[in-house]
Design an enzyme around this catalytic site. Structure first.
Site, PDB file in Angstrom:
ATOM      1  N   HIS A 208       0.876  -1.192   0.000  1.00 14.12           N
ATOM      2  CA  HIS A 208       0.000   0.000   0.000  1.00 14.12           C
ATOM      3  C   HIS A 208       0.905   1.231   0.000  1.00 14.12           C
ATOM      4  CE1 HIS A 208      -3.819   2.138   1.521  1.00 14.12           C
ATOM      5  NE2 HIS A 208      -2.936   3.081   1.242  1.00 14.12           N
TER       6      HIS A 208
ATOM      7  N   HIS B 171       1.547   5.377  -1.679  1.00 11.89           N
ATOM      8  CA  HIS B 171       1.163   6.563  -2.458  1.00 11.89           C
ATOM      9  C   HIS B 171       2.415   7.166  -3.074  1.00 11.89           C
ATOM     10  CE1 HIS B 171      -2.940   6.716  -0.842  1.00 11.89           C
ATOM     11  NE2 HIS B 171      -2.380   6.191   0.235  1.00 11.89           N
ATOM     12  N   LEU B 172       2.444   7.220  -4.402  1.00  7.23           N
ATOM     13  CA  LEU B 172       3.587   7.826  -5.090  1.00  7.23           C
ATOM     14  C   LEU B 172       3.263   9.188  -5.668  1.00  7.23           C
ATOM     15  CD1 LEU B 172       5.149   4.821  -7.077  1.00  7.23           C
ATOM     16  CD2 LEU B 172       6.091   5.960  -5.048  1.00  7.23           C
ATOM     17  N   ARG B 173       1.966   9.519  -5.787  1.00  6.50           N
ATOM     18  CA  ARG B 173       1.538  10.787  -6.414  1.00  6.50           C
ATOM     19  C   ARG B 173       1.987  10.833  -7.876  1.00  6.50           C
ATOM     20  NH1 ARG B 173      -1.459  10.826  -1.874  1.00  6.50           N
ATOM     21  NH2 ARG B 173      -0.420  11.725  -0.075  1.00  6.50           N
TER      22      ARG B 173
ATOM     23  N   LYS C  40      -9.321  -0.448  -5.777  1.00  4.93           N
ATOM     24  CA  LYS C  40      -9.365   0.203  -4.465  1.00  4.93           C
ATOM     25  C   LYS C  40     -10.714   0.872  -4.253  1.00  4.93           C
ATOM     26  CE  LYS C  40      -7.923   2.018  -0.554  1.00  4.93           C
ATOM     27  NZ  LYS C  40      -6.794   2.890  -0.250  1.00  4.93           N
TER      28      LYS C  40
ATOM     29  N   HIS D 182     -10.507   1.053   1.862  1.00  3.19           N
ATOM     30  CA  HIS D 182     -10.267   2.027   2.926  1.00  3.19           C
ATOM     31  C   HIS D 182     -11.431   1.868   3.888  1.00  3.19           C
ATOM     32  CE1 HIS D 182      -8.712   5.874   4.652  1.00  3.19           C
ATOM     33  NE2 HIS D 182      -9.908   5.786   5.219  1.00  3.19           N
TER      34      HIS D 182
ATOM     35  N   HIS E 249      -4.618  -0.774   5.864  1.00  8.08           N
ATOM     36  CA  HIS E 249      -4.161  -0.028   7.047  1.00  8.08           C
ATOM     37  C   HIS E 249      -5.096  -0.165   8.252  1.00  8.08           C
ATOM     38  CE1 HIS E 249      -6.888   2.781   5.141  1.00  8.08           C
ATOM     39  NE2 HIS E 249      -5.998   3.281   4.318  1.00  8.08           N
TER      40      HIS E 249
ATOM     41  N   LEU F 229      -4.901   8.979   8.123  1.00  3.75           N
ATOM     42  CA  LEU F 229      -6.197   8.304   8.167  1.00  3.75           C
ATOM     43  C   LEU F 229      -6.039   6.857   7.738  1.00  3.75           C
ATOM     44  CD1 LEU F 229      -8.489  11.093   6.698  1.00  3.75           C
ATOM     45  CD2 LEU F 229      -8.591  10.140   9.018  1.00  3.75           C
TER      46      LEU F 229
ATOM     47  N   ASP G 128       1.401   2.612   3.503  1.00  3.29           N
ATOM     48  CA  ASP G 128       0.563   3.809   3.325  1.00  3.29           C
ATOM     49  C   ASP G 128       1.430   5.068   3.391  1.00  3.29           C
ATOM     50  OD1 ASP G 128      -1.732   5.203   2.772  1.00  3.29           O
ATOM     51  OD2 ASP G 128      -2.472   5.230   4.832  1.00  3.29           O
TER      52      ASP G 128
HETATM   53  O1  DOR Z   1      -3.181   9.141   5.843  1.00  4.71           O
HETATM   54  C1  DOR Z   1      -3.594   8.898   4.723  1.00  4.71           C
HETATM   55  N1  DOR Z   1      -3.067   9.480   3.613  1.00  4.71           N
HETATM   56  N2  DOR Z   1      -4.600   8.052   4.595  1.00  4.71           N
HETATM   57  C2  DOR Z   1      -5.201   7.844   3.428  1.00  4.71           C
HETATM   58  O2  DOR Z   1      -6.145   7.086   3.407  1.00  4.71           O
HETATM   59  C3  DOR Z   1      -4.791   8.564   2.219  1.00  4.71           C
HETATM   60  C4  DOR Z   1      -3.415   9.029   2.316  1.00  4.71           C
HETATM   61  C5  DOR Z   1      -3.076  10.050   1.264  1.00  4.71           C
HETATM   62  O3  DOR Z   1      -3.352   9.807   0.084  1.00  4.71           O
HETATM   63  O4  DOR Z   1      -2.521  11.079   1.615  1.00  4.71           O
HETATM   64 ZN    ZN Z   2      -3.381   5.042   1.586  1.00  4.67          ZN
END
Ligand code: DOR
Ligand code: ZN
Length: 345
Positions: free
Chosen positions: A14, A16-18, A100, A137, A175, A219, A247
């Site tokens: 899990h 996030h790379l943006r 997702k 989520h 998560h 989150l 995450d």
């Molecule tokens: O803390 C978090 N950041 N929880 C998420 O579900 C999304 C993530 C984000 O994309 O920044």
């Molecule tokens: Zn996430």
């Protein structure tokens, strides 16, 4: 005393790379240690279709650091308009590893997520048929539900009904942050649960006591200590249902240290050092490999990685406090204690 620990190369289930400059800046933090990662699709606009996932994968591969051996495992962002045929085609071609589900409004860039779960029943049934996992989520968005209860209520109101209505659907509780999440996972088959690095370290006091700490806000929000202990027990148990999903979620300091700060902890840089510390504390170093490198591939039906990494314990290791990006600095998660394990090979 120095000590070495060799593991199969780990994966991050899990991440996030943006996109754009942020992607380019944070990608090396993951590829340095991880062989594969499940890439979250909550871009703006979100990665909804197979074509969008293919284009995003190309953008990731285009900025891989020289010599990196890394495979992004793509996901699709489920909307109420998602086309089951497009999902099935993206799966059949090997392009996507999961879909997702964000409840609409639950977290960062989730506005296009699902509000009416009946509307995605057809997609979920198709996914069950073809064996494509659903990552969730797991928080309700009902304003009447306290934010600290939203995971437990999600299990009762959304997750369990979806699983009963869609037998055979492989689901990943992303998560998990509560004992309720751990207990539910342990009661189920065909279900995995990712656990982040930061939820093994912080409870809600870390966010709120002695002044608000925006870099610990994520989150689902960290819960009380009893829940953290349940997560540590689950992660270090070796049980195949639990595996690492960091995450790791980069936001610039300007967006974190803000009157309406973004949710996310950036842990890609020091995750393995922190995990070795946690597993050592729990007397479970022999089970670290299951959590980082074996249980995830088993759930996703993928081979474990060929290579290995070696962690060594020695003097205190330091990591950069921040990663510089063209958009501004991103603060690396501070576990709050010295780290002595580092990846040495
Ligand atoms: O803390 C978090 N950041 N929880 C998420 O579900 C999304 C993530 C984000 O994309 O920044
Ligand atoms: Zn996430």
């Amino acid at each position: 005393m120095s000590q070495n620990l060799t593991l199969r190369r780990p994966d991050d289930w899990h991440l996030h790379l943006r996109d754009g400059a942020m992607l380019q800046a944070v990608l090396p933090e993951t590829t340095r240690h991880f062989a594969r990662a499940i890439i979250m699709p909550n871009l703006v606009p979100p990665v909804v279709t197979g074509a969008q996932a293919a284009a995003y994968r190309d953008r990731i591969l285009a900025v891989l650091p020289d010599g990196a051996d890394f495979t992004p495992l793509m996901t699709l962002y489920l909307t109420e308009d998602t086309d089951p045929d497009d999902v099935a085609a993206a799966h059949a071609s090997g392009l996507v590893s999961a879909v997702k589900l964000y409840p609409a409004g639950a977290t960062t860039n989730s506005a296009s997520g699902v509000a009416n779960f009946d509307k995605v029943r057809g997609v979920l049934e198709r996914m069950a048929q073809i064996g494509l996992p659903l990552c969730l989520h797991g928080e309700v968005t009902d304003p009447a539900i306290d934010i600290f209860d939203r995971e437990a209520v999600f299990i009762d109101r959304v997750l369990d009904p979806i699983r009963r209505a869609t037998p055979g659907l492989r689901t990943v509780m992303e998560h998990i942050t509560t004992r309720d999440g751990v207990d539910y996972a342990l009661s189920q088959e065909n279900l995995g649960a990712t656990i982040t690095t930061h939820h093994l370290i912080i409870n809600r006091n870390h966010i709120l006591v002695g002044g608000i700490k925006p870099h610990y806000y994520c989150l689902p929000v960290a819960k009380r200590e009893d829940h953290r202990l349940a997560l540590r027990a689950a992660a270090t148990s070796g049980d195949p249902r639990f595996f690492l999903g960091t995450d790791s979620a980069p936001h610039t300091d300007a967006l974190k240290e803000n009157a309406c700060g973004c949710a996310g902890c950036f842990t890609a840089t020091n995750t393995l050092s922190i995990l070795a510390h946690v597993f050592e504390e729990e007397g479970a170093l022999d089970r670290l490999e299951a959590f980082t490198s074996l249980n995830g591939p088993a759930f996703y039906g993928l081979p474990v990685n060929d290579g290995t990494i070696t962690l060594s314990r020695g003097d205190t290791v330091t990591y950069p406090e921040k990663i510089d990006t063209e958009d501004g600095p991103v603060t690396v998660f501070d576990p709050g204690f010295p780290l002595t394990w580092s990846v040495t090979a």
